[in-house]
Design an enzyme around this catalytic site. Structure first.
Site, PDB file in Angstrom:
ATOM      1  N   LYS A 183     -26.226  59.798 -17.946  1.00  0.00           N
ATOM      2  CA  LYS A 183     -26.358  58.360 -17.779  1.00  0.00           C
ATOM      3  C   LYS A 183     -26.644  58.075 -16.296  1.00  0.00           C
ATOM      4  O   LYS A 183     -25.754  58.108 -15.452  1.00  0.00           O
ATOM      5  CB  LYS A 183     -25.069  57.664 -18.227  1.00  0.00           C
ATOM      6  N   PRO A 184     -27.917  57.799 -15.931  1.00  0.00           N
ATOM      7  CA  PRO A 184     -28.248  57.475 -14.539  1.00  0.00           C
ATOM      8  C   PRO A 184     -27.764  56.074 -14.164  1.00  0.00           C
ATOM      9  O   PRO A 184     -27.483  55.229 -15.024  1.00  0.00           O
ATOM     10  CB  PRO A 184     -29.780  57.545 -14.512  1.00  0.00           C
ATOM     11  N   GLY A 192     -13.847  56.154 -10.293  1.00  0.00           N
ATOM     12  CA  GLY A 192     -13.306  57.420 -10.772  1.00  0.00           C
ATOM     13  C   GLY A 192     -11.952  57.235 -11.429  1.00  0.00           C
ATOM     14  O   GLY A 192     -11.641  57.893 -12.432  1.00  0.00           O
ATOM     15  N   GLU A 200     -16.284  63.809  -8.724  1.00  0.00           N
ATOM     16  CA  GLU A 200     -16.676  63.912  -7.316  1.00  0.00           C
ATOM     17  C   GLU A 200     -16.743  62.489  -6.792  1.00  0.00           C
ATOM     18  O   GLU A 200     -17.631  61.719  -7.141  1.00  0.00           O
ATOM     19  CB  GLU A 200     -18.029  64.620  -7.192  1.00  0.00           C
ATOM     20  N   CYS A 239     -21.557  60.295   0.363  1.00  0.00           N
ATOM     21  CA  CYS A 239     -20.111  60.458   0.239  1.00  0.00           C
ATOM     22  C   CYS A 239     -19.519  61.271   1.376  1.00  0.00           C
ATOM     23  O   CYS A 239     -18.360  61.104   1.729  1.00  0.00           O
ATOM     24  CB  CYS A 239     -19.757  61.080  -1.110  1.00  0.00           C
ATOM     25  N   GLU A 294     -14.200  53.080   2.203  1.00  0.00           N
ATOM     26  CA  GLU A 294     -15.553  53.625   2.213  1.00  0.00           C
ATOM     27  C   GLU A 294     -16.562  52.477   2.209  1.00  0.00           C
ATOM     28  O   GLU A 294     -16.660  51.727   1.239  1.00  0.00           O
ATOM     29  CB  GLU A 294     -15.759  54.520   0.997  1.00  0.00           C
TER      30      GLU A 294
END
Length: 514
Positions: free
Chosen positions: A186-187, A245, A262, A296, A395
């Site tokens: 799934k992009p 995540g 990740e 990342c 982030e």
């Protein structure tokens, strides 16, 4: 940008071996972040499309020889690699057009490197010891041989981000295929053509059987819920932010799926006193602008010794002043735009929060006046950042560097480890040995010492703490797609039936003898 080759710029999905539109007929726009132009459309998948893809992957795994045919798997992976190499110069500008990354990066980690990694997985499909043995064991007087089989995990759902779609996408397809698993990819809706182009090449230029790879695109986030909760899916391989995540882990826990996550990072670039502070500060300023800071592993915290602090800031500013920002298709430009208007708004919000926290804005912090079109932002440098400030902890995913002073190396280590993340870091010192000793104390998954690189096909990439679970790439990353089966076999030529009574009597005899 006008698409030059609509045959490669595929808009359909790959489901059960066929290139198909959405079952609803809907599409969504793919927008160039450098120009705000619509460069094409992509099929907008539905829950029914994902259901068909999962069913196809399940059937291909359960009812075909794919999980057991190692030679076919290696051949198919190489066919995909060769197809990507053949079409690389057509794919490259499409990648730039949908992601906004500068074209020079496509000849490195954003395209060429992940394509080359496919050979690594083809080699593993051929050479990995899927069937191994342990020493014989004597258990209550009966000797048995023992074998360990490494078998494919099953149906994998791969969910990938927009910032490095080819690395993330091929980094999931490669090990899944090499292991004998099947996959639904799934992009991201902000970079969907990575998936659809791969689907087209799989269909037209490889022998990958129907259902082994399914690629489903969608503009809505419902897809993540479908893939993470469906009991027919055995494993989730996710690359994205830590907040997302956590959502994936929570949803997948209902069926106790295998998870490979990740996630994000807030990496530190630590310049020790013995290093050339100005040179290293300039390097930190340049690297945060690669891919507009949308990586990342981006080293977004620069730690400088207090006595060289202002000199380091001046060098970082001078380097950012020299960064060429513009059309990412032009190889003369080092930095392109952010991936989308909505992501730029997020980065600008972090800049406002930094100003509210009292951080000193040295340069940047706004949309370039010369680039009102697209999603451009200026390289941005903040000084006087405290270790617990927002831009030192969260982030940002943009070209924003936070400079933090330290007085002792112990304080520098404490600041560097003061993060919920632990993905990467960089250490500069007068000698490699000094930097190495410092690096050993960092709680991160990867560390660059004096500009040395750890990146290669054999590296198990991942992080400590909330930067993820498990490792991608390398042998260890491949093994994440394997289940372990242990078998006990009588050592004699014929099997023997052992009744429980015999075990009990033998145990009693041994107890009396003892």
């Amino acid at each position: 940008m006008t698409i030059q080759n609509p045959a490669i710029a595929e808009w359909r999905m790959l489901i059960d071996g066929e290139l198909v539109p959405s079952s609803s007929g809907a599409v969504f726009d793919n927008i160039n972040p450098a120009t705000d132009e619509v460069i094409g459309v992509t099929a907008d998948g539905t829950p029914e499309d994902f259901d068909r893809a999962i069913a196809a992957a399940r059937r291909a795994f359960d009812q075909t020889d794919w999980p057991r045919d190692h030679a076919l798997r290696a051949r198919c992976i190489r066919q995909l690699k060769d197809a990507l190499v053949r079409h690389a110069e057509i794919i490259r500008p499409l990648l730039v057009a949908e992601v906004g990354t500068p074209i020079w990066l496509t000849r490195d980690t954003l395209f060429d490197v992940p394509v080359e990694k496919l050979e690594h997985y083809a080699h593993l499909a051929e050479t990995y010891r899927f069937d191994d043995e342990l020493e014989d064991v004597d258990f209550r007087g009966f000797v048995s041989r023992r074998r360990i089989r490494y078998e494919p995990v099953g149906v994998v759902a791969g969910i990938i981000p927009w910032n490095g779609p080819w690395g993330s996408g091929l980094g999931k397809i490669g090990p899944a295929l090499a292991s004998g698993s099947t996959i639904i990819l799934k992009p991201s809706p902000d970079a969907p053509w990575m998936g659809t182009i791969v689907g087209k090449l799989i269909k037209e230029e490889t022998d990958i059987p129907a259902g082994v790879v399914n690629i489903v695109t969608a503009s809505d986030n419902f897809a993540g819920v479908v893939l993470t909760t469906d009991p027919r899916v055995d494993m989730i391989a996710f690359t994205g932010s830590a907040p997302n995540g956590r959502k994936v882990a929570e949803a997948a826990s209902g069926t106790l799926k295998r998870m490979l996550l990740e996630l994000g990072g807030k990496s530190a670039f630590i310049v020790l006193r013995s290093a050339d502070v100005a040179e290293q500060a300039a390097l930190a300023a340049k690297t945060i602008c690669a891919n507009a800071g949308q990586g990342c592993v981006a080293r977004s915290r620069l730690l400088l010794p207090r006595e060289s602090y202002e000199a380091g800031i001046a060098a970082a500013k001078a380097q950012m002043d020299a960064i060429s920002v513009g059309d990412p298709q032009d190889p003369q430009n080092f930095m392109g735009p952010l991936n989308s208007r909505h992501h730029r708004a997020r980065v600008l919000n972090y800049i406002e929060r930094a100003l509210a926290d009292g951080n000193r804005l040295v340069r940047g912090g706004k949309v370039p006046e010369s680039k009102p079109t697209g999603s451009f932002i200026e390289p941005t440098l903040f000084a006087d950042v405290k270790p617990d400030d927002t831009i030192a902890q969260e982030e940002i995913f943009g070209p924003v560097l936070a400079v933090i002073p330290y007085d002792t190396e112990e304080e520098a280590l404490q600041i560097a480890n003061n993060s919920i993340y632990g993905l990467s870091a960089q250490v500069a010192a007068g000698t490699n040995e000094e930097a190495y000793e410092f690096a050993k104390k960092l709680r991160t998954g990867t560390v660059s010492i004096n500009n040395g690189t750890w990146m290669h096909m054999d590296v198990p990439f991942g992080g400590f703490k909330q930067s993820g679970i498990g490792r991608q790439y390398g042998r260890q990353g491949f093994e994440a797609y394997l289940e372990i089966k242990v078998l006990g076999i009588p050592s004699g030529a014929e099997s023997r039936t052992l009744k429980w009574g015999e075990i009990e009597r033998k145990a009693d005899t041994e107890s009396v003898s003892a």
